[in-house]
Design an enzyme around this catalytic site. Sequence first.
Site, PDB file in Angstrom:
ATOM      1  N   CYS A   1     -25.450  55.793  31.985  1.00 36.02           N
ATOM      2  CA  CYS A   1     -24.130  55.663  32.606  1.00 36.02           C
ATOM      3  C   CYS A   1     -23.032  55.490  31.546  1.00 36.02           C
ATOM      4  O   CYS A   1     -22.695  56.437  30.845  1.00 36.02           O
ATOM      5  CB  CYS A   1     -24.154  54.534  33.623  1.00 36.02           C
TER       6      CYS A   1
ATOM      7  N   HIS B   1     -29.465  54.716  37.299  1.00 36.24           N
ATOM      8  CA  HIS B   1     -29.831  53.309  37.213  1.00 36.24           C
ATOM      9  C   HIS B   1     -31.138  53.128  37.973  1.00 36.24           C
ATOM     10  O   HIS B   1     -31.636  54.053  38.612  1.00 36.24           O
ATOM     11  CB  HIS B   1     -28.741  52.432  37.838  1.00 36.24           C
TER      12      HIS B   1
END
Length: 288
Positions: free
Chosen positions: A128, A245
């Site tokens: 991310c 994630h």
Amino acid sequence: MAHDKHDAAAGNAAADNAAANHNAAERTAEASESAKKAELNIGLVLPDVLGTYGDDGNALVLRQRARMRGISAQIHPIKLGEPVPSQLDAYTVGGGEDSAQILAVEHLLADGGLHKAARAGAPVFAICAGFQLVGETFRAAGREVEGLGLIDARTVTLQKRAIGEVASQPTQAGVTSSLTSPLTGFENHMGASVLGPDAHPLGAITTGIGNCDADAARAGAADDVAAQTRAEGAVQGSVIATYMHGPALARNPQLADLVLSMALGCTLDELEPLEIPAIEQLRTERLR
């Protein structure tokens, strides 16, 4: 006489093949034995500023999967202001907010240790915000910020946050050529990463947004908007980046073992398989 020569040649060829197979088997055994004896040192990069979304778990997964194979493994947290050792075996970089990204990239650019490690071939696994800061540029705090330049990617801004399950099929680009299992995670990002020609997608999107949508791809001056909207993550050299994630390596054990094999200097096939039914059950549920 001709038959004798032919038989002798065939016999020699068979012997050569047998010797080659034997040598290959010995090399595989040596690599496997080397992996068993190895000590794995994992760099957890700036967990104090890039630890917002539990991505520290990726380092924990690498350590545990190594230890389950009898390999000594240690995690070395590298905090803001500390030098990044360039001699570690693998590095994980997590996610964080805009201000955390800026602090992290300024430190990593000034330090240079992660650059040196990546150039030497050490695997760097970035998630991310970590994905964005290993690229060429990213947007944070209303401005364009210089990234580490480890991946040919520019991050612009999505008009609407990408949030939810994300899944893809591995592209098998570069160092991920041996990946076969679908990739799954949870995305939560406003950044849209547009890949340049030197970077390749980690996965081809089947669920979710992935790196960017069409508007963001056009804003990032993409040559092929459709290809960008199908992309999840990036692979370039020894760097693997993704918006997944989960933590990503907990949800994708084959990907975890790929990073582990890179760190140990062996192939994915040379790692002893781990049978963990609970993980497979969870993956089945996630991929429905």
